[in-house]
Design a protein around this motif. Sequence first.
Motif, short mmCIF file in Angstrom:
data_model
loop_
_atom_site.label_atom_id
_atom_site.label_comp_id
_atom_site.label_asym_id
_atom_site.label_seq_id
_atom_site.Cartn_x
_atom_site.Cartn_y
_atom_site.Cartn_z
N PRO A 75 0.92 -1.29 0.15
CA PRO A 75 0.05 0.01 0.15
C PRO A 75 0.85 1.28 0.18
CG PRO A 75 0.00 -1.09 2.18
CD PRO A 75 0.90 -1.86 1.20
N PRO A 76 0.26 2.29 -0.74
CA PRO A 76 1.10 3.58 -0.43
C PRO A 76 1.16 3.95 1.04
CG PRO A 76 -0.77 3.77 -1.84
CD PRO A 76 -1.01 2.35 -1.46
N VAL A 77 2.23 4.69 1.47
CA VAL A 77 2.66 4.92 2.54
C VAL A 77 1.45 5.54 3.70
CG1 VAL A 77 4.33 6.33 4.22
CG2 VAL A 77 4.52 5.88 1.66
N ASN A 78 0.61 6.22 3.37
CA ASN A 78 -0.26 6.47 4.25
C ASN A 78 -1.76 5.93 4.19
OD1 ASN A 78 0.96 8.22 6.07
ND2 ASN A 78 0.96 9.72 4.55
N ALA A 79 -1.84 5.01 3.25
CA ALA A 79 -3.05 4.43 2.94
C ALA A 79 -3.60 3.44 3.90
CB ALA A 79 -2.95 3.38 1.66
N SER A 80 -5.13 3.37 4.03
CA SER A 80 -5.47 2.58 5.12
C SER A 80 -5.51 1.07 4.89
CB SER A 80 -7.23 2.46 5.07
OG SER A 80 -7.28 4.05 5.48
N ARG A 81 -5.22 0.30 5.73
CA ARG A 81 -4.72 -1.20 5.13
C ARG A 81 -5.39 -2.03 6.20
NH1 ARG A 81 1.22 0.43 5.30
NH2 ARG A 81 0.00 2.16 4.52
N LEU A 82 -5.92 -3.47 5.86
CA LEU A 82 -6.01 -4.56 6.69
C LEU A 82 -4.74 -5.22 6.70
CD1 LEU A 82 -8.08 -6.42 8.15
CD2 LEU A 82 -8.40 -7.54 5.92
N ILE A 83 -4.57 -5.42 8.04
CA ILE A 83 -3.25 -6.22 8.23
C ILE A 83 -3.60 -7.66 9.60
CG2 ILE A 83 -0.80 -6.31 8.68
CD1 ILE A 83 -0.93 -3.33 8.98
N ILE A 84 -3.08 -8.66 9.06
CA ILE A 84 -3.14 -9.78 10.30
C ILE A 84 -1.81 -10.22 10.78
CG2 ILE A 84 -5.67 -10.18 9.02
CD1 ILE A 84 -4.20 -12.97 8.15
N GLY A 85 -2.30 -11.23 11.71
CA GLY A 85 -1.11 -12.16 12.21
C GLY A 85 0.04 -11.59 12.64
N ASP A 86 1.15 -12.09 12.64
CA ASP A 86 2.47 -11.45 13.08
C ASP A 86 2.83 -9.99 12.48
OD1 ASP A 86 2.30 -13.75 14.44
OD2 ASP A 86 4.24 -14.51 13.69
N PRO A 87 2.46 -9.65 11.16
CA PRO A 87 3.06 -8.68 10.48
C PRO A 87 2.10 -7.50 11.16
CG PRO A 87 2.69 -10.04 8.68
CD PRO A 87 2.20 -10.78 9.93
N ALA A 88 0.83 -7.79 11.81
CA ALA A 88 0.01 -6.93 12.40
C ALA A 88 0.74 -6.53 13.82
CB ALA A 88 -1.32 -7.50 12.66
N LEU A 89 0.97 -7.38 14.35
CA LEU A 89 1.87 -7.43 15.77
C LEU A 89 2.97 -6.56 15.68
CD1 LEU A 89 1.52 -10.77 17.25
CD2 LEU A 89 0.14 -8.84 17.72
N GLU A 90 3.74 -6.75 14.36
CA GLU A 90 5.12 -5.98 14.02
C GLU A 90 4.61 -4.41 13.60
OE1 GLU A 90 6.54 -8.44 11.25
OE2 GLU A 90 6.86 -10.02 12.65
N PHE A 91 3.59 -4.42 12.94
CA PHE A 91 3.16 -2.97 12.70
C PHE A 91 2.93 -2.17 13.98
CE2 PHE A 91 0.51 0.45 11.07
CZ PHE A 91 0.78 0.67 9.91
N ARG A 92 2.16 -2.71 14.62
CA ARG A 92 1.73 -1.94 15.98
C ARG A 92 3.11 -1.57 16.87
NH1 ARG A 92 -3.48 -2.05 18.57
NH2 ARG A 92 -4.86 -3.36 17.76
N ALA A 93 4.01 -2.45 16.84
CA ALA A 93 5.04 -2.43 17.60
C ALA A 93 6.13 -1.22 17.00
CB ALA A 93 5.86 -3.58 17.69
N ARG A 94 5.93 -1.36 15.51
CA ARG A 94 7.07 -0.33 14.56
C ARG A 94 6.59 1.17 14.73
NH1 ARG A 94 7.22 -3.63 10.54
NH2 ARG A 94 5.81 -2.28 9.29
#
Length: 256
Positions: free
Chosen positions: A128-147
């Motif tokens: 997705p483009p940098v600021n776009a809304s996105r659905l994320i799941i699983g470990d990548p979702a946990l990593e996104f929150r942490a980052r």
Amino acid sequence: MNPAALAGVRVGSVSYLNAKPLIWGLDPAKVVLEVPAKLTNSFEAGKIDVALIPLFEILHLGVEKVVDDVAIACLGPVHSVFVASRGQFGVPGEIYLDPSSRSSVALLQVLLSEFYPGDWELVASSNPPVNASRLIIGDPALEFRARHDGGWRYHDLGELWHSHTGLPFVFAAWALRSGLKDAAGVAGALREVKVDGLEARREIASKTGDPSGSYEYLTRYIRYDLGAKEKEAILLFRELALRHGLLARTAELDFV
Ligand SMILES: C=C(O[C@@H]1C=C(C(=O)O)C=C[C@H]1O)C(=O)O
């Protein structure tokens, strides 16, 4: 531990942290680990006998036999399935979809069609483009929150589903290949694995980069039971997915 009923049975699981308690104690060399969409393909191609696949695909493929009492589910926030956006939820626009997901994509479609109708554009792309809304799941979702801090809002799909329906949500369950020998024995063995795995959650979490966060995730957010309320939720989800054209009618599930 490797229960006798599972000897020679090809087992496949979602590769995320949330599934670890359900495969704890099985020989890791013998369990196929894939993201939900790929795992579904392997199961459909007959490469796996029993697979922890997305509930949506269980309904979509018309899987008949599902292991009773075991699921990856939540009651309220699930923490690892969300739309991340720069603004409020419910304002129609583009949402980029995680191509690894099946259940959460369908859940998002059901929630939008049923409760937030509007001119949504769902885009299947892992880039997705940098600021776009996105659905994320699983470990990548946990990593996104942490980052990422500040600026992003997290719209938890487990929480949205619960606030509209009052029910848990089932993301994945053990599907058994049709014709599998000793389905009851295999199901019983997977329930035993679950009992041990739930007890081992502290140890499972300790092997991650964030032991306390992972432990909280595996104990407070992810739920592993598939009981009466979860079955009610599956029926409602199926009904809504039918209503919005995501599914065709299939046979009732047989819980073994
Ligand atoms: C709660 C989750 O459930 C997962 C979500 C899935 C999906 O969206 O298809 C499939 C399997 C589950 O492991 C998650 O991974 O965050």
